[in-house]
Design a protein around this motif. Structure first.
Motif, mmCIF file in Angstrom:
data_model
loop_
_atom_site.group_PDB
_atom_site.id
_atom_site.type_symbol
_atom_site.label_atom_id
_atom_site.label_comp_id
_atom_site.label_asym_id
_atom_site.label_seq_id
_atom_site.Cartn_x
_atom_site.Cartn_y
_atom_site.Cartn_z
ATOM 1 N N GLU A 1 0.800 -1.226 0.000
ATOM 2 C CA GLU A 1 0.000 0.000 0.000
ATOM 3 C C GLU A 1 0.835 1.280 0.000
ATOM 4 O O GLU A 1 0.312 2.349 -0.275
ATOM 5 C CB GLU A 1 -0.984 -0.014 1.176
ATOM 6 N N SER A 2 2.130 1.166 0.285
ATOM 7 C CA SER A 2 2.957 2.374 0.240
ATOM 8 C C SER A 2 3.396 2.702 -1.187
ATOM 9 O O SER A 2 3.964 3.752 -1.441
ATOM 10 C CB SER A 2 4.171 2.210 1.152
ATOM 11 N N ASN A 3 3.130 1.821 -2.133
ATOM 12 C CA ASN A 3 3.477 2.048 -3.539
ATOM 13 C C ASN A 3 2.191 1.972 -4.369
ATOM 14 O O ASN A 3 1.678 0.876 -4.631
ATOM 15 C CB ASN A 3 4.480 0.982 -3.999
ATOM 16 N N PRO A 4 1.634 3.128 -4.779
ATOM 17 C CA PRO A 4 0.312 3.127 -5.428
ATOM 18 C C PRO A 4 0.201 2.228 -6.661
ATOM 19 O O PRO A 4 -0.831 1.592 -6.859
ATOM 20 C CB PRO A 4 0.113 4.599 -5.814
ATOM 21 N N HIS A 5 1.250 2.158 -7.481
ATOM 22 C CA HIS A 5 1.159 1.320 -8.680
ATOM 23 C C HIS A 5 1.174 -0.162 -8.309
ATOM 24 O O HIS A 5 0.402 -0.951 -8.849
ATOM 25 C CB HIS A 5 2.299 1.639 -9.653
ATOM 26 N N GLU A 6 2.048 -0.532 -7.392
ATOM 27 C CA GLU A 6 2.092 -1.937 -6.966
ATOM 28 C C GLU A 6 0.794 -2.319 -6.259
ATOM 29 O O GLU A 6 0.237 -3.400 -6.500
ATOM 30 C CB GLU A 6 3.293 -2.184 -6.049
ATOM 31 N N ALA A 7 0.303 -1.446 -5.380
ATOM 32 C CA ALA A 7 -0.959 -1.727 -4.664
ATOM 33 C C ALA A 7 -2.096 -1.923 -5.659
ATOM 34 O O ALA A 7 -2.955 -2.790 -5.484
ATOM 35 C CB ALA A 7 -1.278 -0.595 -3.699
ATOM 36 N N ALA A 8 -2.099 -1.115 -6.714
ATOM 37 C CA ALA A 8 -3.156 -1.230 -7.723
ATOM 38 C C ALA A 8 -3.107 -2.589 -8.417
ATOM 39 O O ALA A 8 -4.140 -3.215 -8.656
ATOM 40 C CB ALA A 8 -3.039 -0.106 -8.748
ATOM 41 N N MET A 9 -1.903 -3.058 -8.729
ATOM 42 C CA MET A 9 -1.813 -4.369 -9.387
ATOM 43 C C MET A 9 -2.206 -5.500 -8.434
ATOM 44 O O MET A 9 -2.814 -6.496 -8.853
ATOM 45 C CB MET A 9 -0.399 -4.613 -9.943
ATOM 46 N N VAL A 10 -1.888 -5.346 -7.153
ATOM 47 C CA VAL A 10 -2.351 -6.331 -6.162
ATOM 48 C C VAL A 10 -3.879 -6.338 -6.142
ATOM 49 O O VAL A 10 -4.519 -7.395 -6.169
ATOM 50 C CB VAL A 10 -1.787 -6.031 -4.752
ATOM 51 N N ASP A 11 -4.475 -5.136 -6.128
ATOM 52 C CA ASP A 11 -5.944 -5.042 -6.103
ATOM 53 C C ASP A 11 -6.581 -5.629 -7.363
ATOM 54 O O ASP A 11 -7.589 -6.326 -7.288
ATOM 55 C CB ASP A 11 -6.389 -3.576 -5.950
ATOM 56 N N VAL A 12 -6.005 -5.329 -8.525
ATOM 57 C CA VAL A 12 -6.569 -5.848 -9.781
ATOM 58 C C VAL A 12 -6.652 -7.375 -9.722
ATOM 59 O O VAL A 12 -7.704 -7.968 -9.948
ATOM 60 C CB VAL A 12 -5.726 -5.416 -11.003
ATOM 61 N N TRP A 13 -5.541 -8.014 -9.360
ATOM 62 C CA TRP A 13 -5.522 -9.487 -9.412
ATOM 63 C C TRP A 13 -6.214 -10.125 -8.219
ATOM 64 O O TRP A 13 -6.614 -11.294 -8.281
ATOM 65 C CB TRP A 13 -4.092 -9.992 -9.630
ATOM 66 N N THR A 14 -6.401 -9.354 -7.161
ATOM 67 C CA THR A 14 -7.245 -9.819 -6.053
ATOM 68 C C THR A 14 -8.701 -9.834 -6.499
ATOM 69 O O THR A 14 -9.449 -10.778 -6.215
ATOM 70 C CB THR A 14 -7.053 -8.896 -4.832
ATOM 71 N N GLU A 15 -9.116 -8.810 -7.224
ATOM 72 C CA GLU A 15 -10.483 -8.759 -7.748
ATOM 73 C C GLU A 15 -10.699 -9.822 -8.826
ATOM 74 O O GLU A 15 -11.778 -10.411 -8.915
ATOM 75 C CB GLU A 15 -10.789 -7.363 -8.314
ATOM 76 N N VAL A 16 -9.674 -10.050 -9.639
ATOM 77 C CA VAL A 16 -9.786 -11.100 -10.666
ATOM 78 C C VAL A 16 -10.029 -12.455 -9.994
ATOM 79 O O VAL A 16 -10.867 -13.245 -10.453
ATOM 80 C CB VAL A 16 -8.515 -11.150 -11.551
ATOM 81 N N GLU A 17 -9.330 -12.708 -8.902
ATOM 82 C CA GLU A 17 -9.554 -13.981 -8.178
ATOM 83 C C GLU A 17 -11.025 -14.096 -7.784
ATOM 84 O O GLU A 17 -11.660 -15.134 -7.992
ATOM 85 C CB GLU A 17 -8.640 -14.054 -6.940
ATOM 86 N N ALA A 18 -11.572 -13.018 -7.219
ATOM 87 C CA ALA A 18 -12.952 -13.068 -6.708
ATOM 88 C C ALA A 18 -13.980 -13.160 -7.830
ATOM 89 O O ALA A 18 -14.943 -13.915 -7.737
ATOM 90 C CB ALA A 18 -13.226 -11.840 -5.839
ATOM 91 N N HIS A 19 -13.767 -12.379 -8.897
ATOM 92 C CA HIS A 19 -14.849 -12.215 -9.871
ATOM 93 C C HIS A 19 -14.668 -13.004 -11.168
ATOM 94 O O HIS A 19 -15.588 -13.084 -11.968
ATOM 95 C CB HIS A 19 -15.049 -10.724 -10.178
#
Lengths: 216, 216
Positions: free
Chosen positions: B89-107
């Motif tokens: 979360e301290s790196n906005p671009h890295e956090a965004a990619m974590v979020d993208v693939w976390t959402e991909v897992e769910a949806h």
């Protein structure tokens, strides 16, 4: 600085999930329409943005993102101020409550409410299909149970995550807005705290502005 | 400091989603079993933890949480170190990619894979129901398309969010582990980068330890 770009149409709920965040933080943005009838979302240019061929996608300079909830979080982090802090990541307990009710939206609320929108609004108009009343009835029954939990929560807290508005609340905007067009909108009348919360959200300039664009 | 508590059984995938995070960060934790056959999850004591009457729930002192993905994020934030930083979360671009693939897992991923587990493993053993082969076939077709996207991603990046392991990867552990018990496990053989990624994950001590406890 060039405005960030959202690829999709403002009429779609998952695009509106992103737009409401951009409006709340006051970001400069551009909506790039993706033409569904010509299947533009399945063409290589869009697949390079979103490999699943869905909308929305998002671009901020070199960074390209997809999945509406992930895009929304990026926006809320990037434009965070002390006044507009919708993720509360600097406070672990508050951030956890934002996450809990964000997950509840995805896995409880939306799961019950989205099929009602699909059956009552989208299937008949976009696909010329009859409403499957069994799906609607089952979903309405589920939604009632979900709204009972929301009523208990919102009778004790002003917003879902606590005393502050957050991403968890914003996340409910687009789908609830469309639900209010279905014959089941009056369901909310039985849940006074939920109804008051919804009316408070809908009085926000971001949601007033975007609700006019939402349609199937 | 008292250990944090996870309410549920380690045999359940959504409980394991939390446990794998606790193992990865090396936290001191206690699993409090919730008895399903006696419907303990629907009793007032558990409903006070999770108003939807589901598992897992989680307690850290006064803080009580539910929804496995929200609990997992709380854990990964609380115990974050420079070495074990799964949300970035301290790196906005890295956090965004974590979020993208976390959402991909769910949806995307889980939506295709979970019905196969339900039909092949859980319905026959826990509920004495026959496998609905049409559901399985449709889900296998969807999963193949999802794995094509994963193959493209993982042939260019060591992990889903980039060159670093993250919550996005951990999130795949429990359901994939159970999928490997179904007659469709060999599907992964057609996707060499996905298979290599999965084997690398399964060589981690956290996953080796917890996979032994997973069952329907």
């Amino acid at each position: 600085m060039a405005p960030v770009k959202v690829f999709g149409s403002a009429a779609f709920t998952n695009v509106a999930r992103v737009l409401v965040c951009l409006e709340e933080v006051g970001a400069d943005y551009e909506v790039v329409d993706i033409n569904f009838p010509t299947k533009e979302h399945k063409k290589p240019e869009h697949l390079a943005r979103n490999p699943f061929g869905e909308i929305p996608a998002f671009q901020d300079g070199d960074l390209v993102l997809f999945e509406s909830r992930a895009i929304a979080k990026y926006i809320l982090r990037k434009y965070r101020t002390d006044e507009v802090d919708m993720l509360r990541e600097s406070n672990p307990h508050e951030a956890a409550m934002v996450d809990v009710w964000t997950e509840v939206e995805a896995h409880q609320y939306n799961k019950a409410l989205a099929p009602i929108i699909m059956e009552c609004l989208i299937n008949p108009t976009a696909y010329g299909m009859l409403t499957n009343q069994k799906v609607v009835d089952d979903s309405v029954a589920k939604l009632k149970k979900v709204l009972e939990v929301y009523e208990a929560r919102l009778s004790e807290h002003e917003y879902l995550a606590g005393s502050f508005i957050s991403f968890a609340d914003l996340n409910h905007f687009a789908y609830t807005c469309r639900f209010m067009e279905t014959p089941y909108a009056s369901l909310f009348d039985s849940f006074p705290s939920v109804k008051a919360w919804w009316e408070k959200l809908m009085s926000r300039p971001s949601m007033k502005k975007l609700s006019a664009n939402l349609r199937g």
